[in-house]
Design a protein around this motif. Structure first.
Motif, PDB file in Angstrom:
ATOM      1  N   SER A  98       0.438 -61.967  51.737  1.00  0.00           N
ATOM      2  CA  SER A  98       0.271 -60.674  51.062  1.00  0.00           C
ATOM      3  C   SER A  98      -1.012 -59.977  51.508  1.00  0.00           C
ATOM      4  O   SER A  98      -1.118 -58.750  51.449  1.00  0.00           O
ATOM      5  CB  SER A  98       0.266 -60.860  49.546  1.00  0.00           C
ATOM      6  OG  SER A  98      -0.958 -61.437  49.092  1.00  0.00           O
ATOM      7  N   LEU A  99      -1.995 -60.774  51.951  1.00  0.00           N
ATOM      8  CA  LEU A  99      -3.260 -60.226  52.453  1.00  0.00           C
ATOM      9  C   LEU A  99      -3.206 -59.942  53.952  1.00  0.00           C
ATOM     10  O   LEU A  99      -4.189 -59.483  54.533  1.00  0.00           O
ATOM     11  CB  LEU A  99      -4.399 -61.208  52.167  1.00  0.00           C
ATOM     12  CG  LEU A  99      -4.781 -61.400  50.699  1.00  0.00           C
ATOM     13  CD1 LEU A  99      -5.706 -62.613  50.536  1.00  0.00           C
ATOM     14  CD2 LEU A  99      -5.457 -60.144  50.150  1.00  0.00           C
ATOM     15  N   GLY A 100      -2.072 -60.236  54.565  1.00  0.00           N
ATOM     16  CA  GLY A 100      -1.941 -60.005  56.000  1.00  0.00           C
ATOM     17  C   GLY A 100      -2.486 -61.129  56.851  1.00  0.00           C
ATOM     18  O   GLY A 100      -2.744 -60.936  58.047  1.00  0.00           O
ATOM     19  N   LEU A 101      -2.658 -62.318  56.271  1.00  0.00           N
ATOM     20  CA  LEU A 101      -3.183 -63.466  56.999  1.00  0.00           C
ATOM     21  C   LEU A 101      -2.045 -64.404  57.397  1.00  0.00           C
ATOM     22  O   LEU A 101      -1.213 -64.769  56.566  1.00  0.00           O
ATOM     23  CB  LEU A 101      -4.191 -64.238  56.136  1.00  0.00           C
ATOM     24  CG  LEU A 101      -5.441 -63.486  55.678  1.00  0.00           C
ATOM     25  CD1 LEU A 101      -6.211 -64.326  54.664  1.00  0.00           C
ATOM     26  CD2 LEU A 101      -6.321 -63.131  56.878  1.00  0.00           C
ATOM     27  N   LYS A 102      -2.009 -64.799  58.658  1.00  0.00           N
ATOM     28  CA  LYS A 102      -1.063 -65.815  59.109  1.00  0.00           C
ATOM     29  C   LYS A 102      -1.537 -67.184  58.614  1.00  0.00           C
ATOM     30  O   LYS A 102      -2.721 -67.395  58.344  1.00  0.00           O
ATOM     31  CB  LYS A 102      -0.972 -65.820  60.638  1.00  0.00           C
ATOM     32  CG  LYS A 102      -0.634 -64.474  61.265  1.00  0.00           C
ATOM     33  CD  LYS A 102       0.809 -64.085  61.031  1.00  0.00           C
ATOM     34  CE  LYS A 102       1.156 -62.820  61.813  1.00  0.00           C
ATOM     35  NZ  LYS A 102       2.548 -62.381  61.580  1.00  0.00           N
TER      36      LYS A 102
END
Length: 547
Positions: free
Chosen positions: A91-95
């Motif tokens: 959701s935070l854009g972290l893989k």
């Protein structure tokens, strides 16, 4: 413009779960603790997280001895906690990349327990490297291989009737028996393990000991002695247990598995092989996507050596169409804020040796931090992939004064204390200076003691200081992303004095001073500075970005 795959230019942040954040006060970091701190990593500016082992384990080697590859160790939480962590990260854009340990498992894994019980010649034993001993009564190990952690790489079993039995191979601790990867059963199980985590949505795997799965037929004698290490890498005899060609067939099979899933799933090799041209074999188009650049990591504070390893890296990885990776610290190495201040003519910066209270000469903390800041500014301007290790963005030094009775690393015990091991880089992080355990956890004694000096490196203090190492990293990561330096190309600036490195990447010119002399900077606007070069002078142990 066609977007390149995310893994070609990303910044990946390594989380060592037991030392990142403790949510329940038992002194050990956990998955809910990580989840609660993820916004701080988004704020830092990284693209992905890599989680060191959190799977079920007796923790003889901090989780690198796995007893169940498809569950979470209760120390760290539950599968539901992992799912929540992954969902929050995405959701935070972290893989999210997870650690996979395929060379060996725990001696408490049901597969190995079954192998011991089944006895000689069984299909269960064929999953591991069981062999008869040498000597009149099999009293000698099958060969002379040594464990990476010290001592022999073989342990003899005891039969049910109390008589000595076969020997089993463990390239690491005796609690970590090696799998036999010529066995199709082993390969099938790991395909299932890959799919288990891919089905849960992970974006890739960091593969532990990715150079060790295949052993040479016949298991010939071999020792990495002084003569071996003193021989240039390209001239060394082949190591029969590290870097054997049989590994590549395995990773081609894994590559096909990941390709079946949507998105760009990746494999990153921990393949400690030299020279770089050999390491690049792990990242050919049909194998892995990345391989850790250990020659870059272990290069001492020497500009000409660093220039050469960067050139060699870009050439070797580029030849196979893979990105170069760059890394200065990890959970196995002395933190670079300390390592770079060590005497380059000693072995005290070596991975397993570590440093401790009796190490001489003592590293200078201020020199180490200055060099670390400069090295990080340089690294984050290089094209390709950058890996960060938790706490380096704070400038954390190695914890060197851990009491012997608090040490955990099996290396310390297998060498009878002659090697300090890796505990010093694994000490829990400081988050808030005035909170219990510096904010690492609400109560309890941390699994490794935090030195008092860590208070000054607490994240909350550094967030309020525009000159802190944390502020420097935030600026570097923001600039790297904005200017797309990870996707760039490196052009060397020729004619600089010895041990002054200069290069261009896109619109940025980078200089780092490895020498003992001041260097007059050319004209340009400084947009990132590891110290204060506003007078146009690049002092020793500093680095800048110019436009």
């Amino acid at each position: 413009m066609v977007e390149k795959e995310w893994w070609r230019s990303s910044v990946i942040y390594q989380i060592y779960p037991r030392s990142f954040a403790d949510s329940n006060g038992d002194g050990i970091g956990d998955l809910p603790g990580i989840t609660s701190r993820l916004p701080k990593l988004k704020e830092l500016g990284v693209d992905a997280i890599w989680l060191s082992p959190f799977m079920t384990s007796p923790q003889k080697d901090a989780g690198y001895d796995v007893a169940n590859y498809c569950d979470v160790d209760p120390l760290f939480g539950t599968l539901a906690d992992f799912d929540a962590l992954e969902a929050r990260a995405h959701s935070l854009g972290l893989k999210v990349i997870v650690d996979l340990v395929p060379n060996h498992c725990s001696s408490e894994h049901p597969w190995f327990v079954e192998a011991l019980a089944a006895g000689e010649g069984s299909t269960e034993r064929a999953r591991f490297m069981f062999r008869e001993g040498k000597g009149e009564n099999g009293e000698l190990p099958p060969n002379n291989w040594e464990s990476v952690f010290g001592g022999p790489a073989w342990t003899r079993t005891t039969n049910p009737d109390g008589t000595p039995g076969q020997w089993y191979l463990h390239l690491f601790d005796s609690s970590q028996p090696d799998f036999d990867w010529t066995n199709p059963w082993v390969r099938e199980r790991f395909i299932e393990i890959l799919k288990f985590w891919l089905d849960r949505g992970v974006d890739g795997f960091r593969v532990d000991v990715a150079h060790g799965l295949s052993k040479a037929p016949g298991l010939p004698d071999f020792r990495r002695d002084e003569e071996y290490w003193n021989t240039p890498p390209e001239e060394r005899i082949d190591n029969p247990y590290f870097g054997h060609d049989g590994v590549h067939e395995i990773y081609r099979e894994w590559n096909k598995v990941l390709a079946e899933y949507p998105g760009e799933r990746i494999l990153c090799a921990e393949a400690f092989v030299e020279p770089l041209t050999k390491m690049a074999l792990w990242v050919r188009p049909d194998e892995m996507q990345q391989a850790f650049n250990f020659p870059f990591l272990v290069t001492r504070w020497n500009g000409e050596q660093m220039r050469q390893v960067i050139k060699d890296s870009i050439s070797a990885f580029g030849e196979v169409g893979a990105p170069s990776t760059w890394v200065l610290s990890n959970h196995d190495q002395v933190r670079h804020a300390t390592r770079l201040a060590l005497d380059p003519n000693t072995n005290t910066a070596d991975r397993i040796t570590g440093i401790g209270p009796l190490t001489e000469p003592k590293p200078d903390p201020s020199l180490g931090l200055a060099r670390a800041r400069a090295a990080s500014v340089m690294m984050l301007a290089l094209p390709g992939v950058a890996y960060m290790y938790q706490g380096e963005e704070l400038g954390l030094p190695e914890a060197v004064d851990i009491p012997d009775d608090k040490r955990q690393d099996p290396t310390f015990f297998r060498t009878a204390g002659e090697s300090y091991g890796r505990d010093g880089c694994r000490v829990p992080l400081p988050w808030e200076a005035e909170e219990t355990n510096f904010g690492f956890g609400p109560a309890g004694e941390p699994w490794l003691p935090q030195p008092e000096v860590y208070r000054a490196y607490s994240r909350d203090l550094e967030e309020a200081d525009p000159d802190s190492t944390l502020s420097l990293y935030k600026a570097a990561l923001a600039g790297r992303k904005e200017l797309r330096l990870g996707e760039g190309d490196l052009e060397w600036i020729e004619g600089t004095p010895e041990n002054i490195l200069g290069f261009r990447n896109k619109d940025v010119t980078v200089f780092i001073n490895y020498s003992e002399e001041d260097f007059a900077l050319p004209a340009g606007k400084i947009i990132l500075d590891s110290a204060d070069s506003s007078d146009g002078i690049l002092k020793p142990a500093t680095a800048v970005w110019l436009v």
